[in-house]
Write a protein that holds these residues in place. Structure first.
Motif, PDB file in Angstrom:
ATOM      1  N   ASN A  64       0.863  -1.236  -0.058  1.00  0.00           N
ATOM      2  CA  ASN A  64      -0.126  -0.056  -0.035  1.00  0.00           C
ATOM      3  C   ASN A  64       0.804   1.224   0.088  1.00  0.00           C
ATOM      4  O   ASN A  64       0.218   2.519  -0.255  1.00  0.00           O
ATOM      5  N   ILE A  65       2.107   1.210   0.413  1.00  0.00           N
ATOM      6  CA  ILE A  65       2.861   2.222   0.413  1.00  0.00           C
ATOM      7  C   ILE A  65       3.017   3.193  -0.411  1.00  0.00           C
ATOM      8  O   ILE A  65       3.017   4.398  -0.438  1.00  0.00           O
ATOM      9  N   ASN A  66       3.037   2.585  -1.721  1.00  0.00           N
ATOM     10  CA  ASN A  66       3.374   3.485  -2.918  1.00  0.00           C
ATOM     11  C   ASN A  66       2.138   4.476  -3.178  1.00  0.00           C
ATOM     12  O   ASN A  66       2.585   5.302  -4.174  1.00  0.00           O
ATOM     13  N   ARG A  67       1.067   4.393  -2.524  1.00  0.00           N
ATOM     14  CA  ARG A  67      -0.177   5.228  -3.098  1.00  0.00           C
ATOM     15  C   ARG A  67      -0.959   5.447  -2.258  1.00  0.00           C
ATOM     16  O   ARG A  67      -1.829   6.254  -2.185  1.00  0.00           O
ATOM     17  N   GLN A  68      -0.906   5.003  -1.065  1.00  0.00           N
ATOM     18  CA  GLN A  68      -2.025   5.061   0.055  1.00  0.00           C
ATOM     19  C   GLN A  68      -1.781   6.146   1.228  1.00  0.00           C
ATOM     20  O   GLN A  68      -0.545   5.768   1.685  1.00  0.00           O
ATOM     21  N   THR A  72       2.563   3.851   5.841  1.00  0.00           N
ATOM     22  CA  THR A  72       4.161   4.071   5.893  1.00  0.00           C
ATOM     23  C   THR A  72       4.417   3.167   6.498  1.00  0.00           C
ATOM     24  O   THR A  72       3.952   2.074   7.172  1.00  0.00           O
ATOM     25  N   VAL A  73       5.963   3.038   6.711  1.00  0.00           N
ATOM     26  CA  VAL A  73       6.806   2.008   7.499  1.00  0.00           C
ATOM     27  C   VAL A  73       6.047   1.893   8.972  1.00  0.00           C
ATOM     28  O   VAL A  73       6.245   0.837   9.631  1.00  0.00           O
ATOM     29  N   GLU A  74       5.563   2.822   9.556  1.00  0.00           N
ATOM     30  CA  GLU A  74       5.401   2.934  10.834  1.00  0.00           C
ATOM     31  C   GLU A  74       3.815   2.522  10.984  1.00  0.00           C
ATOM     32  O   GLU A  74       3.623   2.309  12.380  1.00  0.00           O
ATOM     33  N   SER A 227      -0.896   0.028  -9.468  1.00  0.00           N
ATOM     34  CA  SER A 227      -1.388   1.476  -9.518  1.00  0.00           C
ATOM     35  C   SER A 227      -0.289   2.376  -9.153  1.00  0.00           C
ATOM     36  O   SER A 227       0.505   1.916  -8.580  1.00  0.00           O
ATOM     37  N   LEU A 228      -0.720   3.576  -9.336  1.00  0.00           N
ATOM     38  CA  LEU A 228       0.286   4.850  -8.976  1.00  0.00           C
ATOM     39  C   LEU A 228      -0.453   5.850  -8.311  1.00  0.00           C
ATOM     40  O   LEU A 228      -1.464   6.095  -8.613  1.00  0.00           O
ATOM     41  N   ILE A 229       0.244   6.452  -7.421  1.00  0.00           N
ATOM     42  CA  ILE A 229      -0.128   7.436  -6.836  1.00  0.00           C
ATOM     43  C   ILE A 229      -0.672   8.811  -7.438  1.00  0.00           C
ATOM     44  O   ILE A 229      -1.573   9.296  -7.235  1.00  0.00           O
ATOM     45  N   THR A 230       0.208   8.764  -8.599  1.00  0.00           N
ATOM     46  CA  THR A 230      -0.084  10.074  -9.447  1.00  0.00           C
ATOM     47  C   THR A 230      -1.624   9.711 -10.148  1.00  0.00           C
ATOM     48  O   THR A 230      -2.281  10.994 -10.475  1.00  0.00           O
TER      49      THR A 230
END
Length: 253
Positions: A64-68, A72-74, A227-230
């Motif tokens: 999920n980190i690439n777009r949501q 985050t790692v935390e 999918s991409l965040i952009t």
């Protein structure tokens, strides 16, 4: 000027007092707070929305980190709605944000009491649950619905558009929903706007994926789409803008 008032000052300068007051009193619920819904929530709270309910049953995963926004790692392993609520309260500690860690289904639809909301934002992945939500919300007299169609496998954010549901072009998810409604004999009671893209994408890093290539929607493969965040972020921001522009034009029904 207080810090709370100051963070809204640029929104107020553009939109005016009346619209900002409408935004502060509006009640919005967002179903699905992944790559699309989380950014819709972020945009609304930063603009001045106070009363927000966020709904999602998933936990934050590494993919999920690439777009949501909440990923985050935390926050790995946390419920997405908890991570997002915690974040949004750092934007506005006074916001009324309700986090519901569950999925919308036909069986629990009544629990959400959607008639109490002004706006419903649909960012659900499941075809059957999405279809039921659309039918349910459009049966309510005063609630306005804005829905996200498929954002995965797209790369070009400038291809993102808005159209009434039956006029959406080039989107396999929208096509699958229309076919489902026709087969069931049940259709939305009134028109509603969708965010979509006509771009025809593919998963370049995997073989054998045929959903976009064949122009069909395969719900079982939705979770493995690239999918991409952009693009997903653009979908989310556009959904938020539909709420803001509706408040600018007329306000809740």
């Amino acid at each position: 000027m207080s810090s709370e008032a100051e963070y809204r000052s640029r929104s107020r300068l553009l939109l005016g007092d009346e619209v900002m007051n409408r935004l502060a009193s509006a009640r919005v619920i967002v179903f699905g707070v992944g790559g699309v819904g989380s950014w819709a929530a972020e945009a609304l709270v930063r603009t001045g929305l106070v009363h927000l309910t966020i709904v999602d049953s998933d936990e934050v995963a590494p993919s999920n980190i690439n777009r949501q926004l909440p990923a985050t790692v935390e926050t790995l392993g946390e419920p997405k709605v908890k991570a997002l609520r915690d974040h949004l309260l750092t934007v506005n500690p006074g916001a009324d944000i309700v986090a519901l860690e569950k999925a919308y289904t036909a069986e629990n639809a009544a629990e959400f009491e959607l008639e109490k909301y002004d706006y419903v934002i649909d960012a659900i992945d499941s075809l059957s649950c999405k279809a039921h939500l659309i039918l349910h919300v459009t049966s309510l007299k005063r609630v306005k619905l804005f829905s996200s169609m498929g954002a995965a496998t797209r790369i070009d954010p400038t291809a993102v558009k808005v159209a009434e549901f039956w006029k959406v072009q080039g989107c396999p998810l929208a096509r699958a929903l229309r076919n489902k409604f026709r087969r069931s004999g049940m259709k939305p009671r009134h028109a509603f706007k969708c965010v979509f893209s006509e771009e025809q994408g593919c998963n370049r890093g995997a073989e054998g994926f045929e959903a976009t290539a064949t122009g069909t929607w395969d719900a079982s493969k939705a979770a493995i789409n690239g999918s991409l965040i952009t693009v997903t972020g653009t979908f989310g921001f556009t959904l938020a803008s539909l709420v803001i522009r509706d408040l600018l034009d007329s306000g809740p029904a």
